[in-house]
Design a protein around this motif. Structure first.
Motif, short mmCIF file in Angstrom:
data_model
loop_
_atom_site.label_atom_id
_atom_site.label_comp_id
_atom_site.label_asym_id
_atom_site.label_seq_id
_atom_site.Cartn_x
_atom_site.Cartn_y
_atom_site.Cartn_z
N LEU A 163 -47.64 116.68 -28.91
CA LEU A 163 -46.91 115.85 -29.85
C LEU A 163 -45.80 116.65 -30.52
CD1 LEU A 163 -46.73 113.16 -31.37
CD2 LEU A 163 -48.37 114.08 -33.02
N ASN A 164 -44.59 116.10 -30.46
CA ASN A 164 -43.46 116.72 -31.12
C ASN A 164 -42.40 115.65 -31.39
OD1 ASN A 164 -41.76 116.51 -28.68
ND2 ASN A 164 -43.04 118.17 -27.89
N LEU A 165 -41.38 116.01 -32.14
CA LEU A 165 -40.36 115.05 -32.52
C LEU A 165 -39.63 114.48 -31.31
CD1 LEU A 165 -38.94 113.71 -34.95
CD2 LEU A 165 -37.31 115.61 -34.91
N ASN A 166 -39.37 115.31 -30.32
CA ASN A 166 -38.66 114.84 -29.13
C ASN A 166 -39.45 113.78 -28.37
OD1 ASN A 166 -36.33 116.35 -29.45
ND2 ASN A 166 -37.18 118.13 -28.38
N LEU A 167 -40.77 113.87 -28.43
CA LEU A 167 -41.60 112.88 -27.76
C LEU A 167 -41.38 111.50 -28.40
CD1 LEU A 167 -43.75 112.42 -25.55
CD2 LEU A 167 -45.50 112.88 -27.29
N ILE A 168 -41.24 111.45 -29.71
CA ILE A 168 -40.97 110.19 -30.40
C ILE A 168 -39.58 109.67 -30.06
CG2 ILE A 168 -40.87 109.01 -32.62
CD1 ILE A 168 -42.74 111.12 -33.75
N LEU A 169 -38.60 110.57 -30.01
CA LEU A 169 -37.24 110.15 -29.69
C LEU A 169 -37.15 109.62 -28.26
CD1 LEU A 169 -35.27 113.12 -31.33
CD2 LEU A 169 -35.78 110.87 -32.30
N ARG A 170 -37.88 110.23 -27.34
CA ARG A 170 -37.92 109.72 -25.97
C ARG A 170 -38.65 108.39 -25.90
NH1 ARG A 170 -39.31 115.14 -24.71
NH2 ARG A 170 -41.42 114.50 -24.14
N ALA A 171 -39.70 108.25 -26.70
CA ALA A 171 -40.46 107.00 -26.72
C ALA A 171 -39.59 105.83 -27.14
CB ALA A 171 -41.66 107.14 -27.66
N GLU A 172 -38.72 106.05 -28.12
CA GLU A 172 -37.84 104.98 -28.58
C GLU A 172 -37.01 104.42 -27.43
OE1 GLU A 172 -34.54 104.26 -32.10
OE2 GLU A 172 -34.45 106.09 -30.92
N CYS A 206 -47.71 100.14 -25.32
CA CYS A 206 -46.68 100.04 -24.29
C CYS A 206 -46.24 101.43 -23.83
CB CYS A 206 -45.51 99.25 -24.83
SG CYS A 206 -44.25 98.84 -23.61
N HIS A 207 -46.04 102.33 -24.77
CA HIS A 207 -45.61 103.69 -24.44
C HIS A 207 -46.65 104.39 -23.55
CE1 HIS A 207 -44.55 108.00 -25.72
NE2 HIS A 207 -43.58 107.58 -24.93
N ALA A 208 -47.91 104.22 -23.88
CA ALA A 208 -48.96 104.86 -23.09
C ALA A 208 -49.01 104.32 -21.66
CB ALA A 208 -50.32 104.65 -23.77
N LEU A 209 -48.97 103.00 -21.51
CA LEU A 209 -49.07 102.41 -20.17
C LEU A 209 -47.86 102.74 -19.31
CD1 LEU A 209 -50.73 98.90 -20.61
CD2 LEU A 209 -51.77 101.16 -20.38
N LEU A 210 -46.72 102.92 -19.92
CA LEU A 210 -45.52 103.28 -19.16
C LEU A 210 -45.62 104.68 -18.55
CD1 LEU A 210 -42.75 101.75 -21.43
CD2 LEU A 210 -43.26 101.08 -19.07
N HIS A 211 -46.57 105.48 -19.01
CA HIS A 211 -46.77 106.83 -18.46
C HIS A 211 -47.84 106.89 -17.38
CE1 HIS A 211 -44.40 108.07 -21.97
NE2 HIS A 211 -44.24 109.21 -21.36
N LEU A 212 -48.49 105.77 -17.09
CA LEU A 212 -49.51 105.76 -16.04
C LEU A 212 -48.87 105.87 -14.66
CD1 LEU A 212 -51.84 102.86 -17.27
CD2 LEU A 212 -52.31 105.30 -17.42
#
Length: 329
Positions: free
Chosen positions: A13-22, A72-78
């Motif tokens: 977990l880091n800030l970039n992960l949130i920015l990519r998630a957006e 949604c973010h989690a399933l998009l990584h499957l």
């Protein structure tokens, strides 16, 4: 939880992960409105205090709660194989519905274990999106037992309600949108259950130098106790009207709260009911008790917030009207 840690992109977990998630979830979610009510401003600070409240309306998110972002973010990584095998979770309602709808959109079978005491409207919301529902007894012991059973007997992936970097990153996008809409905030308040929303919010706010407060009901104040003692305390018996906040903190969420949250405030169920009424009447939107805690806290602790521009995240709007004690004061 076997397999979950190996989902592509499930990094720390880091800030970039949130920015990519957006960017990743942008085409799937609703960018919810940020509302203000002069009546509510005056109610908490008085006409001359200058307090301004900006409400991020995640009650208007798909499935009626912020949970859709993380699911949604989690399933998009499957991977394709993981999508085919399906996923499972345990939820009192909002996470289950969010995961079910995200699975519906992405072609992923979803299984949800739901406590028997979950509000009827939330069970119906899960079923509406085609999830397979298994009813379990209330409490963490039953939740953990069901997760262990599915883990041992299936190839499905476990998608936790809050305790994973991908979930937290998805939830953090709500605060990111809020700050973009209102960049001059003096603070943000978010509800606290397992800590997914609050920890994601705190990371975004900290990056902008904005203090954050978590809020939870007195009858489920394990988060405040954990914050005070420095170690995760068990969830309290499920007695509060705030059904979405009746769980303990997680190993991913708690360290973030310790680092970036100013304090955990507590409010009574009666104060939550009053706040919920005020929000319905003044904002003209439906919020559930778990959402109303943030406005209840601003009303209860005016000395902390007088004259400030505050962002309040309204986490959801799935209300079982038959279970709200409107005359319980």
């Amino acid at each position: 939880m076997t397999g979950w840690q190996h989902i592509a992109g499930a990094d720390d977990l880091n800030l970039n992960l949130i920015l990519r998630a957006e960017k990743l979830i942008a085409s799937y979610i609703v960018q919810t409105p940020v509302l203000n009510s002069p009546c509510l401003d005056q109610a908490v600070g008085g006409a001359s205090a200058g307090t301004q409240l900006w409400f991020k309306c995640e009650n208007l998110q798909k499935t009626g709660a912020f949970k859709f972002r993380g699911a949604c973010h989690a399933l998009l990584h499957l991977t394709a194989e993981q999508r085919q095998a399906g996923v499972y979770t345990v939820s009192s309602g909002n996470h289950g519905a969010a995961l079910a709808h995200a699975g519906q959109l992405l072609g992923v079978p979803v299984h949800v274990a739901v406590p028997t005491n979950a509000p009827k409207v939330k069970k119906q919301n899960i079923a509406r999106y085609g999830a397979h529902i298994t009813e379990i007894e209330p409490g963490m012991a039953a939740r953990e037992a069901q997760v262990a059973h599915w883990q041992a007997t299936s190839a499905m992936q476990f998608i936790p309600p809050y305790n994973h970097p991908l979930i937290i990153a998805g939830q953090g996008t709500a605060a990111l949108e809020l700050i973009k809409s209102q960049p001059e905030l003096d603070g943000i308040l978010a509800p606290l259950g397992g800590g997914g929303l609050l920890s994601g919010t705190a990371m975004i706010a900290h990056s902008q130098g904005i203090p954050v407060w978590g809020v939870e009901p007195e009858l489920a104040a394990d988060g405040a106790a954990s914050f005070k003692t420095g170690s995760i305390q068990p969830a309290m018996p499920p007695r509060s009207i705030c059904d979405g906040l009746l769980t303990s903190l997680g190993t991913h969420t708690f360290p973030v709260l310790q680092d970036y949250v100013s304090d955990i405030l507590v409010v009574s169920d009666i104060e939550v009911i009053r706040a919920m009424k005020a929000l319905w009447q003044s904002l003209k939107v439906i919020v559930e008790p778990s959402s109303a805690v943030v406005y209840a806290a601003v009303c209860k602790y005016p000395e902390l917030f007088q004259g400030k521009r505050l962002g309040l995240i309204l986490s959801g709007g799935n209300v079982d009207l038959d279970r709200v004690p409107w005359t319980g004061e």
